[in-house]
Scaffold this motif. Structure first.
Motif, short mmCIF file in Angstrom:
data_model
loop_
_atom_site.label_atom_id
_atom_site.label_comp_id
_atom_site.label_asym_id
_atom_site.label_seq_id
_atom_site.Cartn_x
_atom_site.Cartn_y
_atom_site.Cartn_z
N PHE A 189 10.01 -10.77 -11.02
CA PHE A 189 11.08 -10.60 -12.21
C PHE A 189 11.83 -10.73 -10.89
CE2 PHE A 189 8.29 -7.32 -13.59
CZ PHE A 189 8.26 -7.88 -15.10
N ASP A 190 11.49 -11.05 -9.60
CA ASP A 190 12.34 -12.16 -8.51
C ASP A 190 13.56 -10.32 -8.18
OD1 ASP A 190 11.53 -14.22 -8.30
OD2 ASP A 190 12.73 -14.79 -10.15
N MET A 191 13.04 -9.01 -7.85
CA MET A 191 13.40 -8.16 -7.84
C MET A 191 14.64 -8.27 -6.87
SD MET A 191 11.15 -5.33 -9.61
CE MET A 191 11.76 -3.49 -8.57
N LYS A 192 15.76 -7.39 -6.56
CA LYS A 192 16.25 -8.09 -5.14
C LYS A 192 16.89 -6.63 -4.02
CE LYS A 192 17.21 -12.46 -5.83
NZ LYS A 192 15.59 -13.53 -5.32
N ASN A 193 16.50 -6.46 -3.08
CA ASN A 193 16.94 -4.97 -2.44
C ASN A 193 15.90 -3.90 -3.18
OD1 ASN A 193 19.50 -5.87 -1.23
ND2 ASN A 193 20.58 -6.00 -2.93
N MET A 194 15.32 -3.81 -2.98
CA MET A 194 14.53 -2.87 -3.76
C MET A 194 14.10 -1.80 -2.81
SD MET A 194 10.86 -4.86 -4.71
CE MET A 194 10.37 -6.03 -3.71
N GLU A 195 13.76 -0.33 -4.32
CA GLU A 195 13.67 0.77 -3.27
C GLU A 195 12.45 1.42 -3.64
OE1 GLU A 195 17.71 3.34 -2.64
OE2 GLU A 195 18.28 1.80 -4.06
N ALA A 196 11.80 2.03 -2.46
CA ALA A 196 10.59 2.75 -3.32
C ALA A 196 10.95 3.62 -4.05
CB ALA A 196 9.71 3.42 -2.32
N PHE A 197 10.28 4.29 -5.55
CA PHE A 197 10.69 5.92 -6.14
C PHE A 197 8.74 5.89 -6.27
CE2 PHE A 197 9.84 3.45 -9.33
CZ PHE A 197 9.45 3.78 -10.73
N ALA A 198 8.78 7.64 -7.15
CA ALA A 198 8.02 8.29 -7.50
C ALA A 198 7.00 7.70 -6.53
CB ALA A 198 7.21 6.98 -8.51
N GLU A 199 7.38 8.82 -4.82
CA GLU A 199 6.25 8.66 -4.23
C GLU A 199 5.99 7.50 -3.54
OE1 GLU A 199 3.63 11.76 -5.28
OE2 GLU A 199 5.49 13.47 -5.29
#
Length: 206
Positions: free
Chosen positions: A3-13
Protein backbone atom coordinates in the motif's frame (compact mmCIF):
# COMPACT_ATOMS: atom_id res chain seq x y z
CA UNK A 1 4.99 -2.48 0.41
CA UNK A 2 1.58 -3.33 -0.94
CA UNK A 3 0.00 0.00 0.00
CA UNK A 4 3.06 2.29 -0.23
CA UNK A 5 2.68 3.34 3.39
CA UNK A 6 4.82 6.29 4.47
CA UNK A 7 6.10 7.37 7.90
CA UNK A 8 5.12 4.05 9.45
CA UNK A 9 4.76 3.63 13.21
CA UNK A 10 4.33 0.44 15.21
CA UNK A 11 1.13 -0.32 17.10
CA UNK A 12 -0.35 -3.33 18.92
CA UNK A 13 2.91 -3.93 20.79
CA UNK A 14 4.88 -3.91 17.55
CA UNK A 15 2.75 -6.46 15.71
CA UNK A 16 1.06 -3.92 13.43
CA UNK A 17 1.94 -0.78 11.51
CA UNK A 18 0.20 2.53 10.89
CA UNK A 19 1.20 4.87 8.11
CA UNK A 20 0.10 7.45 5.58
CA UNK A 21 -1.15 6.35 2.17
CA UNK A 22 -2.42 8.14 -0.91
CA UNK A 23 -6.05 9.09 -0.30
CA UNK A 24 -8.40 6.32 -1.36
CA UNK A 25 -12.05 5.37 -0.81
CA UNK A 26 -12.70 2.32 1.36
CA UNK A 27 -14.35 0.15 -1.35
CA UNK A 28 -11.42 0.86 -3.67
CA UNK A 29 -8.92 0.05 -0.91
CA UNK A 30 -10.77 -3.22 -0.23
CA UNK A 31 -10.56 -4.17 -3.92
CA UNK A 32 -6.87 -3.31 -3.99
CA UNK A 33 -6.26 -5.42 -0.89
CA UNK A 34 -8.02 -8.37 -2.48
CA UNK A 35 -6.05 -8.09 -5.72
CA UNK A 36 -2.65 -7.49 -4.16
CA UNK A 37 -2.95 -10.15 -1.46
CA UNK A 38 -4.32 -12.73 -3.91
CA UNK A 39 -1.27 -12.19 -6.12
CA UNK A 40 0.93 -13.13 -3.15
CA UNK A 41 -0.97 -16.26 -2.09
CA UNK A 42 -1.21 -19.79 -3.42
CA UNK A 43 -4.29 -20.23 -5.54
CA UNK A 44 -6.83 -22.83 -4.35
CA UNK A 45 -8.27 -25.42 -6.73
CA UNK A 46 -11.66 -23.75 -6.49
CA UNK A 47 -12.81 -20.25 -5.63
CA UNK A 48 -10.86 -17.07 -4.91
CA UNK A 49 -7.65 -17.05 -2.89
CA UNK A 50 -8.80 -14.00 -0.95
CA UNK A 51 -12.25 -12.93 0.17
CA UNK A 52 -12.54 -9.43 1.57
CA UNK A 53 -15.29 -7.92 3.72
CA UNK A 54 -15.42 -4.32 4.89
CA UNK A 55 -17.38 -1.66 6.71
CA UNK A 56 -17.13 1.90 5.43
CA UNK A 57 -17.22 4.71 7.98
CA UNK A 58 -17.91 7.16 5.18
CA UNK A 59 -14.63 9.01 4.83
CA UNK A 60 -11.59 8.49 2.58
CA UNK A 61 -8.55 6.71 3.95
CA UNK A 62 -5.39 8.76 4.36
CA UNK A 63 -3.87 6.87 7.29
CA UNK A 64 -4.01 3.08 7.35
CA UNK A 65 -3.42 0.59 10.17
CA UNK A 66 -2.48 -2.98 9.20
CA UNK A 67 -2.10 -6.11 11.30
CA UNK A 68 -2.40 -9.73 10.22
CA UNK A 69 -4.54 -12.39 11.83
CA UNK A 70 -7.35 -11.68 14.28
CA UNK A 71 -6.73 -7.95 14.68
CA UNK A 72 -10.31 -6.69 14.66
CA UNK A 73 -10.33 -6.27 18.44
CA UNK A 74 -7.52 -3.72 18.09
CA UNK A 75 -9.74 -1.10 16.45
CA UNK A 76 -9.41 1.23 19.46
CA UNK A 77 -5.60 1.06 19.19
CA UNK A 78 -5.85 1.97 15.50
CA UNK A 79 -8.09 4.92 16.31
CA UNK A 80 -5.65 6.08 19.00
CA UNK A 81 -2.93 6.09 16.32
CA UNK A 82 -5.04 8.34 14.10
CA UNK A 83 -5.94 5.67 11.53
CA UNK A 84 -8.91 6.10 9.19
CA UNK A 85 -9.07 2.37 8.44
CA UNK A 86 -7.86 -0.91 9.94
CA UNK A 87 -6.90 -3.72 7.56
CA UNK A 88 -6.65 -7.10 9.28
CA UNK A 89 -7.36 -10.78 8.85
CA UNK A 90 -10.41 -11.23 11.02
CA UNK A 91 -12.93 -9.01 12.81
CA UNK A 92 -16.17 -10.06 14.42
CA UNK A 93 -19.54 -8.38 13.90
CA UNK A 94 -19.42 -6.32 17.08
CA UNK A 95 -15.91 -5.03 16.41
CA UNK A 96 -16.98 -3.93 12.95
CA UNK A 97 -20.06 -2.12 14.27
CA UNK A 98 -18.13 -0.41 17.05
CA UNK A 99 -15.32 0.62 14.72
CA UNK A 100 -17.74 2.19 12.24
CA UNK A 101 -19.63 3.95 15.03
CA UNK A 102 -16.34 5.53 16.14
CA UNK A 103 -15.44 6.62 12.61
CA UNK A 104 -12.99 3.85 11.71
CA UNK A 105 -13.45 1.80 8.56
CA UNK A 106 -12.46 -1.85 8.81
CA UNK A 107 -11.35 -4.34 6.15
CA UNK A 108 -11.06 -8.06 6.91
CA UNK A 109 -9.13 -10.07 4.32
CA UNK A 110 -8.75 -13.41 6.09
CA UNK A 111 -6.03 -15.07 8.13
CA UNK A 112 -4.32 -16.81 5.24
CA UNK A 113 -4.22 -13.77 2.97
CA UNK A 114 -2.79 -11.47 5.63
CA UNK A 115 -0.28 -13.97 7.03
CA UNK A 116 1.04 -16.01 4.09
CA UNK A 117 2.71 -13.15 2.14
CA UNK A 118 5.36 -12.72 4.87
CA UNK A 119 6.40 -16.39 4.74
CA UNK A 120 9.38 -15.89 2.45
CA UNK A 121 10.79 -13.06 4.57
CA UNK A 122 10.36 -15.03 7.80
CA UNK A 123 11.97 -18.14 6.27
CA UNK A 124 14.97 -16.11 5.10
CA UNK A 125 15.46 -14.53 8.54
CA UNK A 126 15.19 -17.91 10.27
CA UNK A 127 17.66 -19.48 7.86
CA UNK A 128 20.15 -16.65 8.44
CA UNK A 129 19.77 -16.69 12.23
CA UNK A 130 19.62 -20.48 12.67
CA UNK A 131 21.50 -22.04 9.75
CA UNK A 132 21.86 -25.44 11.43
CA UNK A 133 18.23 -25.84 12.48
CA UNK A 134 15.88 -27.65 10.07
CA UNK A 135 12.91 -25.54 8.97
CA UNK A 136 9.44 -27.07 8.83
CA UNK A 137 6.38 -25.52 7.22
CA UNK A 138 3.60 -25.64 9.81
CA UNK A 139 -0.04 -26.36 9.07
CA UNK A 140 -0.47 -22.64 9.82
CA UNK A 141 0.79 -22.02 6.26
CA UNK A 142 -2.41 -23.62 4.88
CA UNK A 143 -0.56 -25.78 2.37
CA UNK A 144 -3.46 -27.38 0.53
CA UNK A 145 -2.04 -27.65 -3.00
CA UNK A 146 1.04 -29.12 -4.65
CA UNK A 147 2.02 -25.60 -5.68
CA UNK A 148 1.94 -24.46 -2.07
CA UNK A 149 3.99 -27.43 -0.86
CA UNK A 150 6.57 -26.88 -3.60
CA UNK A 151 6.71 -23.19 -2.74
CA UNK A 152 7.60 -24.10 0.85
CA UNK A 153 10.23 -26.53 -0.39
CA UNK A 154 11.78 -23.78 -2.54
CA UNK A 155 12.03 -21.61 0.58
CA UNK A 156 14.23 -24.28 2.11
CA UNK A 157 11.61 -26.04 4.21
CA UNK A 158 12.76 -29.61 4.77
CA UNK A 159 9.32 -30.78 5.86
CA UNK A 160 5.84 -29.50 5.03
CA UNK A 161 2.82 -30.15 7.26
CA UNK A 162 -0.25 -30.22 5.06
CA UNK A 163 -3.54 -28.51 5.76
CA UNK A 164 -6.03 -30.68 7.61
CA UNK A 165 -8.79 -30.24 5.03
CA UNK A 166 -7.13 -32.39 2.35
CA UNK A 167 -8.51 -35.65 1.02
CA UNK A 168 -6.41 -38.81 0.77
CA UNK A 169 -6.15 -38.24 -3.00
CA UNK A 170 -4.89 -34.68 -2.50
CA UNK A 171 -2.28 -35.91 -0.01
CA UNK A 172 -1.12 -38.64 -2.40
CA UNK A 173 -0.70 -36.10 -5.24
CA UNK A 174 1.46 -33.85 -3.06
CA UNK A 175 3.51 -36.71 -1.63
CA UNK A 176 4.38 -37.99 -5.10
CA UNK A 177 5.65 -34.66 -6.44
CA UNK A 178 6.89 -32.54 -3.51
CA UNK A 179 10.67 -32.71 -2.90
CA UNK A 180 10.28 -31.98 0.84
CA UNK A 181 9.19 -34.48 3.48
CA UNK A 182 5.42 -34.44 3.90
CA UNK A 183 3.65 -34.74 7.25
CA UNK A 184 -0.05 -35.31 7.78
CA UNK A 185 -2.04 -36.01 10.91
CA UNK A 186 -5.52 -36.95 12.00
CA UNK A 187 -7.58 -35.13 14.58
CA UNK A 188 -11.02 -35.04 16.07
CA UNK A 189 -11.49 -31.49 17.34
CA UNK A 190 -13.87 -30.34 14.62
CA UNK A 191 -14.31 -26.87 16.10
CA UNK A 192 -10.62 -26.19 15.43
CA UNK A 193 -10.18 -28.25 12.26
CA UNK A 194 -9.42 -25.37 9.88
CA UNK A 195 -5.65 -25.83 9.77
CA UNK A 196 -5.32 -24.88 13.39
CA UNK A 197 -5.71 -21.20 12.65
CA UNK A 198 -8.71 -20.61 14.89
CA UNK A 199 -6.88 -22.15 17.85
CA UNK A 200 -3.70 -20.19 17.11
CA UNK A 201 -5.70 -16.97 16.95
CA UNK A 202 -7.33 -17.79 20.26
CA UNK A 203 -3.94 -18.35 21.86
CA UNK A 204 -2.43 -15.17 20.41
CA UNK A 205 -5.47 -13.10 21.38
CA UNK A 206 -5.73 -14.36 24.95
Amino acid sequence: GIFDMKNMEAFAEGCGRVGAIEEIAVPELARKAQQELAARCNQPKNGPAVQVKFVDAGKPVKRLAVISGAGGSLFADAIAMGADCLLTGEANHHHAIDAKRLGLSLIAAGHYATEFPVTAAVAAKLRAALPDIPLHASTQMSLFTLGGANFAAKLGMERVVLARELSARDIETICRACPAEVEVFGHGALCMCYSGQCEMSAVIGS
